[in-house]
Design a protein around this motif. Structure first.
Motif, short mmCIF file in Angstrom:
data_model
loop_
_atom_site.label_atom_id
_atom_site.label_comp_id
_atom_site.label_asym_id
_atom_site.label_seq_id
_atom_site.Cartn_x
_atom_site.Cartn_y
_atom_site.Cartn_z
N ILE A 168 0.83 -1.20 0.00
CA ILE A 168 0.00 0.00 0.00
C ILE A 168 0.87 1.26 0.00
O ILE A 168 1.98 1.26 0.51
N SER A 169 0.32 2.30 -0.57
CA SER A 169 1.01 3.59 -0.67
C SER A 169 0.73 4.45 0.56
O SER A 169 -0.12 4.10 1.39
N GLU A 213 -2.90 5.52 0.58
CA GLU A 213 -3.74 4.37 0.96
C GLU A 213 -3.66 4.13 2.46
O GLU A 213 -4.67 3.86 3.11
N TRP A 214 -2.47 4.21 3.04
CA TRP A 214 -2.32 4.05 4.49
C TRP A 214 -3.10 5.12 5.22
O TRP A 214 -3.76 4.86 6.23
N ARG A 243 -8.35 8.06 -5.69
CA ARG A 243 -7.47 7.02 -6.24
C ARG A 243 -7.11 5.99 -5.17
O ARG A 243 -7.06 4.78 -5.43
N ALA A 244 -6.83 6.46 -3.96
CA ALA A 244 -6.48 5.55 -2.87
C ALA A 244 -7.67 4.66 -2.52
O ALA A 244 -7.50 3.45 -2.32
N VAL A 245 -8.86 5.24 -2.47
CA VAL A 245 -10.07 4.46 -2.16
C VAL A 245 -10.28 3.40 -3.24
O VAL A 245 -10.55 2.23 -2.93
N ALA A 271 -8.07 2.03 -5.22
CA ALA A 271 -7.02 1.01 -5.10
C ALA A 271 -7.29 0.08 -3.93
O ALA A 271 -7.14 -1.15 -4.06
N LEU A 272 -7.70 0.63 -2.81
CA LEU A 272 -7.98 -0.20 -1.63
C LEU A 272 -9.19 -1.10 -1.88
O LEU A 272 -9.22 -2.25 -1.42
N LYS A 297 -8.04 -3.97 -3.96
CA LYS A 297 -7.23 -4.89 -3.17
C LYS A 297 -8.04 -5.63 -2.12
O LYS A 297 -7.50 -6.47 -1.39
#
Length: 148
Positions: A37-38, A41-42, A72-74, A76-77, A80
């Motif tokens: 995770i980036s 994301e964290w 973008r983070a949401v 990606a998460l 995943k």
């Protein structure tokens, strides 16, 4: 108003940005390879671990990350399997975000690492200096609220 040239290395916003980037980068090395995770994301995981059910806009406000980065983070998460999104019944444009079981497990592993990293970092300060730093950060945040 200050006079004279801007000395970037002494300019408070620059100095805070540099130390923040250095700290975030060092901490991310502890979890990026292990969990994939980036930093953004964290930050989403950390916010949802503490405040489940936030919208992406609320995460953006709490973390001071721009909406595109949070979006973008949401996404990606979610890909995943670390985040669940539930549409708001009253407003179909809004979603409530929660960590999935896998996301909660990641949060449960990273949070202690982050707290340990913070403890190690703060060993550079005397206890009163750490308390003073905390008060100064709160004051600067209040001032930014006034200026916004």
């Amino acid at each position: 108003m200050a006079k004279g040239p801007l000395i970037l290395e002494k300019f408070l916003p620059y100095r805070l940005s540099v130390i923040t980037n250095r700290i975030s980068g060092a901490l991310s090395r502890h979890y990026a390879a292990r969990f994939g995770i980036s930093i953004p994301e964290w930050r989403v995981i950390a916010n949802l671990g503490r405040h489940p059910g936030l919208s992406a806009n609320q995460v953006s406000e709490r973390s001071a990350m721009d909406k595109v980065t949070v979006s973008r983070a949401v996404a990606a998460l979610e890909r995943k399997g670390l985040l669940d999104r539930m549409r708001d019944d009253g407003d179909k444009r809004r979603s409530h975000l929660t960590l999935s079981a896998a996301g909660q497990a990641v949060y449960g592993e990273i949070a202690p690492l982050a707290l340990g990293f913070e403890r190690d970092l703060l060993t550079a300060l005397e206890p009163e200096e750490a308390a003073q730093l905390d008060r100064i950060i709160d004051k600067l945040n209040r001032r930014m609220d006034e200026l916004s």
